[in-house]
Every structure is written in C-alpha cells, then in structure tokens.
Design an enzyme around this catalytic site. Structure first.
Site, PDB file in Angstrom:
ATOM      1  N   CYS A 197     -22.380  -5.082  35.525  1.00 42.11           N
ATOM      2  CA  CYS A 197     -22.307  -3.985  34.559  1.00 42.11           C
ATOM      3  C   CYS A 197     -23.712  -3.781  34.014  1.00 42.11           C
ATOM      4  O   CYS A 197     -24.170  -4.532  33.159  1.00 42.11           O
ATOM      5  CB  CYS A 197     -21.327  -4.320  33.437  1.00 42.11           C
ATOM      6  SG  CYS A 197     -21.248  -3.043  32.150  1.00 42.11           S
ATOM      7  N   GLU A 217     -21.051   2.610  37.281  1.00 40.08           N
ATOM      8  CA  GLU A 217     -21.293   1.777  38.449  1.00 40.08           C
ATOM      9  C   GLU A 217     -21.741   2.680  39.592  1.00 40.08           C
ATOM     10  O   GLU A 217     -21.501   3.894  39.573  1.00 40.08           O
ATOM     11  CB  GLU A 217     -20.029   0.999  38.817  1.00 40.08           C
ATOM     12  CG  GLU A 217     -20.267  -0.150  39.774  1.00 40.08           C
ATOM     13  CD  GLU A 217     -21.385  -1.079  39.329  1.00 40.08           C
ATOM     14  OE1 GLU A 217     -22.535  -0.869  39.790  1.00 40.08           O
ATOM     15  OE2 GLU A 217     -21.121  -1.989  38.518  1.00 40.08           O
TER      16      GLU A 217
END
Length: 235
Positions: free
Chosen positions: A2, A106
């Site tokens: 992340c 992402e």
C-alpha cells in the site's frame, strides 16, 4: 503493498466514526497520501483507555534507528513475520493503531505499462487499516511519531490488481487490535471479503506526489479493466 491512499472526509466525521475523543488539529483532505507525509492515526491512550485521532508521519522509524532516513522503506509491514522482525515486533506488542482512509490506490501491470486503480468499501464507510506506530527521539530532543500500514495477501478480487493489500479491520475487530480487549491480534490480519470492495481504474496522475485533488478518484474512461473490477465507487 500500500504505497498511496486517500482521506477525503472531514476530521470530525472520522472522529465520530472511529469513536475517538479530544481536540483535532487542522488538516485538509488528502487525495494522494504518500510516504513521509502526515496523516490521521487512531491510538489508544494507555492511561485512560480513550481513543485519540491525531497526525503522525507515514513511514516507521524504529526507536533504535540512528536516523530517520529509512522511514519511507518502512511504509508497510508484512503481516507475516511481525512478531520476529526487529523493526516491528515491539510495536506489534505495544503500539498498534488504526489508520483511517477512504480508500487506497494500487497499480496493475498491463503490458509494458501500469494502470492505476482506486479501492474503497462498497458500503461507503471509511476504512480502518491495521497499523503500528513508534516514537523516535530526534537529535534536537523532539519526538517524531511515525506509523506503518500492515499488508497481507490479496483476496481474490484484489489479486487481479496486485498480490498484496492492506489489512482492513471491521469495527468489531477494533477493540482487540487497539488493546481494549484481551486476545491474540494476529488472526485479525487477514484479507477482507472480496465482495466488500469496490475497485475501479483511475488516471495515471495519481502516480505523481504533486497531484492532489478530488479528480483523482474519477473513473478513467479509457481504461478497460477486467469485468470483476468494474464496480462503481460508493462513498
């Protein structure tokens, strides 16, 4: 992993949702939170047991670090091995926290390039990401408080974009994670149910730290994502 996330809700709304108390510092919405930036973290006060929402710097600096230069490399902590790795094991035992977010970004490898995606809860609720925090005394004597976000293996839906994802804790898990309830917190570090997430393609602008506006969350009209990822964002 992340490496970027977004927080668009007002601090007062986050505070009510997370059940925290106390005064709040001024901090604007951030649609592109990046490592080494300040962002919201919920910690439990060990003296009175209350939850507090405050600003810490993203990228963990262990207490024993000689300097803060490696903080960005510790923006994430893999759930596997938390109890053994020197950078995280003490924080896992004593300094667990929640990182409020409206969603995260992402990147999916597509041919020679990458397509950015935004991920949020379909329910529209804020996410509470599992985190760890640390305090590091700087050479001038001031304390720098930092945090890291814990990641786990991706669920079936998120795996279409990336093989890792942040641990998203539902409200019923918050007391155990924050140390308000007795028990082993390790089993909480699991992928969230795939049906709980909305995932949609967004502009490549999100890859630049300097880009920070609500337009980053708009669907990329030119992207052709897999059908399983073509969910509308709901906040």
């Amino acid at each position: 992993m992340c490496g970027r996330y977004f927080v668009q809700r007002e601090p007062e709304r986050l505070q009510r949702h997370m059940g925290s108390v106390g005064p709040l510092p001024n901090h604007p919405p951030n649609y592109n939170v990046a490592p080494t930036q300040m962002s919201w973290v919920v910690r439990r006060n060990p003296q009175n047991g209350a939850r507090h929402l405050g600003l810490l710097r993203w990228g963990l600096v262990p207490r024993w670090a000689k300097d803060a230069s490696g903080a960005a490399k510790l923006m994430n902590a893999r759930s596997e091995g938390l109890t053994e790795k020197p950078s995280f094991r003490e924080a896992f035992r004593r300094r667990r926290c929640l990182v409020p977010a409206d969603g995260f970004y992402e990147w999916r490898q597509e041919g020679k390039g990458k397509q950015a995606y935004a991920v949020a809860l379909k329910s529209g609720a804020p996410m509470a990401l599992a985190g760890l925090w640390e305090g590091w005394q700087q050479p001038d004597g001031e304390w720098l408080r930092t945090f890291t976000i814990i990641t786990t293996e991706a669920n079936a839906k998120q795996a279409l974009v990336h093989h890792r994802m942040p641990v998203i804790l539902p409200p019923e898990d918050w007391p155990l994670w924050l140390g308000e309830a007795e028990g082993d917190p390790l089993p909480l570090l699991r992928p969230s149910p795939p049906e709980a997430l909305a995932c949609w393609p967004v502009s490549a602008r999100v890859g630049k730290f300097s880009e920070n506006d609500a337009g980053l969350l708009a669907r990329d009209p030119l992207a052709m994502p897999p059908p399983e990822l073509d969910d509308p964002p709901v906040y």
